[in-house]
Design a protein around this motif. Structure first.
Motif, PDB file in Angstrom:
ATOM      1  N   THR A  35      -1.686  11.791  10.732  1.00  0.00           N
ATOM      2  CA  THR A  35      -2.812  10.878  10.493  1.00  0.00           C
ATOM      3  C   THR A  35      -3.559  10.492  11.759  1.00  0.00           C
ATOM      4  O   THR A  35      -4.705  10.070  11.691  1.00  0.00           O
ATOM      5  CB  THR A  35      -2.305   9.577   9.832  1.00  0.00           C
ATOM      6  OG1 THR A  35      -1.383   8.939  10.726  1.00  0.00           O
ATOM      7  CG2 THR A  35      -1.622   9.862   8.506  1.00  0.00           C
ATOM      8  N   LEU A  78      -5.517  14.956   3.219  1.00  0.00           N
ATOM      9  CA  LEU A  78      -5.635  13.631   2.594  1.00  0.00           C
ATOM     10  C   LEU A  78      -5.095  12.554   3.528  1.00  0.00           C
ATOM     11  O   LEU A  78      -5.719  11.501   3.710  1.00  0.00           O
ATOM     12  CB  LEU A  78      -4.883  13.601   1.259  1.00  0.00           C
ATOM     13  CG  LEU A  78      -4.861  12.244   0.535  1.00  0.00           C
ATOM     14  CD1 LEU A  78      -6.283  11.827   0.159  1.00  0.00           C
ATOM     15  CD2 LEU A  78      -3.959  12.285  -0.676  1.00  0.00           C
ATOM     16  N   LEU A  79      -3.946  12.827   4.160  1.00  0.00           N
ATOM     17  CA  LEU A  79      -3.381  11.860   5.112  1.00  0.00           C
ATOM     18  C   LEU A  79      -4.332  11.637   6.290  1.00  0.00           C
ATOM     19  O   LEU A  79      -4.516  10.506   6.747  1.00  0.00           O
ATOM     20  CB  LEU A  79      -2.019  12.342   5.613  1.00  0.00           C
ATOM     21  CG  LEU A  79      -0.876  12.326   4.607  1.00  0.00           C
ATOM     22  CD1 LEU A  79       0.378  12.941   5.212  1.00  0.00           C
ATOM     23  CD2 LEU A  79      -0.597  10.919   4.106  1.00  0.00           C
ATOM     24  N   TRP A  90       1.079  -0.724   2.641  1.00  0.00           N
ATOM     25  CA  TRP A  90       0.915   0.048   1.423  1.00  0.00           C
ATOM     26  C   TRP A  90       1.580   1.401   1.555  1.00  0.00           C
ATOM     27  O   TRP A  90       1.860   1.873   2.641  1.00  0.00           O
ATOM     28  CB  TRP A  90      -0.556   0.174   1.021  1.00  0.00           C
ATOM     29  CG  TRP A  90      -1.478   0.643   2.115  1.00  0.00           C
ATOM     30  CD1 TRP A  90      -2.147  -0.120   3.002  1.00  0.00           C
ATOM     31  CD2 TRP A  90      -1.804   1.986   2.435  1.00  0.00           C
ATOM     32  NE1 TRP A  90      -2.876   0.652   3.865  1.00  0.00           N
ATOM     33  CE2 TRP A  90      -2.693   1.952   3.527  1.00  0.00           C
ATOM     34  CE3 TRP A  90      -1.448   3.226   1.911  1.00  0.00           C
ATOM     35  CZ2 TRP A  90      -3.216   3.101   4.099  1.00  0.00           C
ATOM     36  CZ3 TRP A  90      -1.968   4.367   2.477  1.00  0.00           C
ATOM     37  CH2 TRP A  90      -2.859   4.291   3.560  1.00  0.00           C
ATOM     38  N   ASP A  91       1.810   2.004   0.417  1.00  0.00           N
ATOM     39  CA  ASP A  91       2.475   3.296   0.366  1.00  0.00           C
ATOM     40  C   ASP A  91       1.711   4.154  -0.642  1.00  0.00           C
ATOM     41  O   ASP A  91       1.104   3.636  -1.584  1.00  0.00           O
ATOM     42  CB  ASP A  91       3.931   3.093  -0.097  1.00  0.00           C
ATOM     43  CG  ASP A  91       4.780   4.343   0.082  1.00  0.00           C
ATOM     44  OD1 ASP A  91       4.306   5.279   0.742  1.00  0.00           O
ATOM     45  OD2 ASP A  91       5.900   4.377  -0.446  1.00  0.00           O
ATOM     46  N   ILE A  92       1.713   5.449  -0.451  1.00  0.00           N
ATOM     47  CA  ILE A  92       1.060   6.349  -1.394  1.00  0.00           C
ATOM     48  C   ILE A  92       2.114   6.771  -2.416  1.00  0.00           C
ATOM     49  O   ILE A  92       3.052   7.507  -2.097  1.00  0.00           O
ATOM     50  CB  ILE A  92       0.482   7.591  -0.675  1.00  0.00           C
ATOM     51  CG1 ILE A  92      -0.493   7.165   0.417  1.00  0.00           C
ATOM     52  CG2 ILE A  92      -0.189   8.524  -1.681  1.00  0.00           C
ATOM     53  CD1 ILE A  92      -0.963   8.301   1.297  1.00  0.00           C
ATOM     54  N   ASP A  93       1.963   6.273  -3.645  1.00  0.00           N
ATOM     55  CA  ASP A  93       2.928   6.610  -4.690  1.00  0.00           C
ATOM     56  C   ASP A  93       2.758   8.067  -5.121  1.00  0.00           C
ATOM     57  O   ASP A  93       1.646   8.598  -5.164  1.00  0.00           O
ATOM     58  CB  ASP A  93       2.729   5.699  -5.917  1.00  0.00           C
ATOM     59  CG  ASP A  93       3.171   4.268  -5.632  1.00  0.00           C
ATOM     60  OD1 ASP A  93       4.073   4.096  -4.784  1.00  0.00           O
ATOM     61  OD2 ASP A  93       2.611   3.332  -6.222  1.00  0.00           O
ATOM     62  N   ASN A  94       3.863   8.682  -5.419  1.00  0.00           N
ATOM     63  CA  ASN A  94       3.891  10.049  -5.952  1.00  0.00           C
ATOM     64  C   ASN A  94       3.147  11.060  -5.082  1.00  0.00           C
ATOM     65  O   ASN A  94       2.502  11.973  -5.587  1.00  0.00           O
ATOM     66  CB  ASN A  94       3.334  10.071  -7.387  1.00  0.00           C
ATOM     67  CG  ASN A  94       4.161   9.195  -8.308  1.00  0.00           C
ATOM     68  OD1 ASN A  94       5.390   9.190  -8.238  1.00  0.00           O
ATOM     69  ND2 ASN A  94       3.486   8.407  -9.138  1.00  0.00           N
ATOM     70  N   PHE A  95       3.234  10.896  -3.808  1.00  0.00           N
ATOM     71  CA  PHE A  95       2.534  11.812  -2.900  1.00  0.00           C
ATOM     72  C   PHE A  95       3.067  13.241  -3.022  1.00  0.00           C
ATOM     73  O   PHE A  95       2.329  14.204  -2.877  1.00  0.00           O
ATOM     74  CB  PHE A  95       2.643  11.308  -1.452  1.00  0.00           C
ATOM     75  CG  PHE A  95       1.799  12.093  -0.493  1.00  0.00           C
ATOM     76  CD1 PHE A  95       0.416  12.000  -0.526  1.00  0.00           C
ATOM     77  CD2 PHE A  95       2.381  12.947   0.427  1.00  0.00           C
ATOM     78  CE1 PHE A  95      -0.365  12.736   0.340  1.00  0.00           C
ATOM     79  CE2 PHE A  95       1.603  13.691   1.297  1.00  0.00           C
ATOM     80  CZ  PHE A  95       0.225  13.586   1.262  1.00  0.00           C
ATOM     81  N   PHE A 110       1.084  15.177  -5.458  1.00  0.00           N
ATOM     82  CA  PHE A 110      -0.184  15.657  -4.883  1.00  0.00           C
ATOM     83  C   PHE A 110       0.065  16.931  -4.074  1.00  0.00           C
ATOM     84  O   PHE A 110      -0.654  17.921  -4.222  1.00  0.00           O
ATOM     85  CB  PHE A 110      -0.816  14.569  -3.999  1.00  0.00           C
ATOM     86  CG  PHE A 110      -2.166  14.946  -3.474  1.00  0.00           C
ATOM     87  CD1 PHE A 110      -3.316  14.612  -4.176  1.00  0.00           C
ATOM     88  CD2 PHE A 110      -2.302  15.640  -2.279  1.00  0.00           C
ATOM     89  CE1 PHE A 110      -4.572  14.965  -3.702  1.00  0.00           C
ATOM     90  CE2 PHE A 110      -3.538  15.998  -1.797  1.00  0.00           C
ATOM     91  CZ  PHE A 110      -4.685  15.666  -2.510  1.00  0.00           C
ATOM     92  N   GLY A 164      -2.557  18.056   1.233  1.00  0.00           N
ATOM     93  CA  GLY A 164      -1.863  16.782   1.449  1.00  0.00           C
ATOM     94  C   GLY A 164      -2.040  16.284   2.870  1.00  0.00           C
ATOM     95  O   GLY A 164      -2.288  15.094   3.104  1.00  0.00           O
ATOM     96  N   ILE A 193      -7.226   9.465   5.094  1.00  0.00           N
ATOM     97  CA  ILE A 193      -6.787   8.063   4.973  1.00  0.00           C
ATOM     98  C   ILE A 193      -6.648   7.427   6.344  1.00  0.00           C
ATOM     99  O   ILE A 193      -7.081   6.287   6.563  1.00  0.00           O
ATOM    100  CB  ILE A 193      -5.458   7.987   4.166  1.00  0.00           C
ATOM    101  CG1 ILE A 193      -5.693   8.380   2.709  1.00  0.00           C
ATOM    102  CG2 ILE A 193      -4.848   6.584   4.261  1.00  0.00           C
ATOM    103  CD1 ILE A 193      -4.418   8.581   1.905  1.00  0.00           C
TER     104      ILE A 193
END
Length: 195
Positions: free
Chosen positions: A137, A186-187, A166-171, A174, A183, A190
């Motif tokens: 990231t 996306l990180l 916060w946390d990314i659920d079910n990453f 993805f 993925g 973010i």
């Protein structure tokens, strides 16, 4: 023959006159040479084999960082060029004045020490950065975030703050659906959004 310059009871540099690669290797085990802050080899290139010795020194893992200065006759341009081509750091022409050689050696040692200091500072900075930043990231990792937040709050204790985690659920879903590269992107996105 070895010459040592001492400052405050510590050897600042050790200069060795050598003719063969084996002489250099034996010097590496010599106490004054191993305790010196900086080392240097001065070689007379009137013997053409010394150019081969310079090449061996440059290829040696243990020796390649030791600067080699060659002493050459002033009219031996071919030998001087060959020595520099093989990796000598400087050429001192004969006949030479001892004082001039001393100043040149001190300048070379000073330059090498400064270069080493800058290289070490660069690596320390890079290691610090790597240890604090998440590579995916580009933002602070957990340890770095906690440490910096603690210092900031201690320095600004009279303020009011809201800290959200916060946390990314079910990453994993993805990643499994769109692939690891998507993925990672996306990180990154973010990370950029919250920087």
């Amino acid at each position: 023959r070895k010459r040592q310059a001492r400052f405050n009871d510590r050897i600042e540099f050790c200069v060795a006159d050598v003719t063969k690669y084996e002489d250099m290797m034996s010097l590496k085990r010599n106490k004054p040479f191993t305790k010196a802050v900086s080392n240097m080899a001065i070689m007379d290139i009137s013997d053409i084999d010394n150019c081969t010795t310079i090449k061996k020194i440059r290829k040696s893992q243990a020796m390649r960082r030791i600067p080699v200065v060659v002493a050459a006759n002033c009219d031996d341009m071919r030998g001087q060029h060959k020595a520099l081509q093989m990796g000598a750091i400087d050429v001192i022409t004969k006949p030479y004045k001892t004082e001039n050689v001393q100043y040149r050696v001190e300048n070379i040692v000073s330059s090498i020490k400064e270069s080493s200091r800058l290289e070490e500072a660069k690596w320390r900075t890079e290691l610090t950065r790597i240890s604090q930043i998440d590579p995916k990231t580009g933002i602070w990792n957990k340890e770095s975030f906690c440490s910096k937040t603690q210092k900031y709050l201690a320095a600004h204790a009279d303020g009011e703050y809201v800290i959200a985690r916060w946390d990314i659920d079910n990453f994993k879903v993805f990643n499994d659906t769109f692939g690891v590269a998507a993925g990672d992107q996306l990180l990154l996105d973010i990370g950029e959004k919250y920087m």
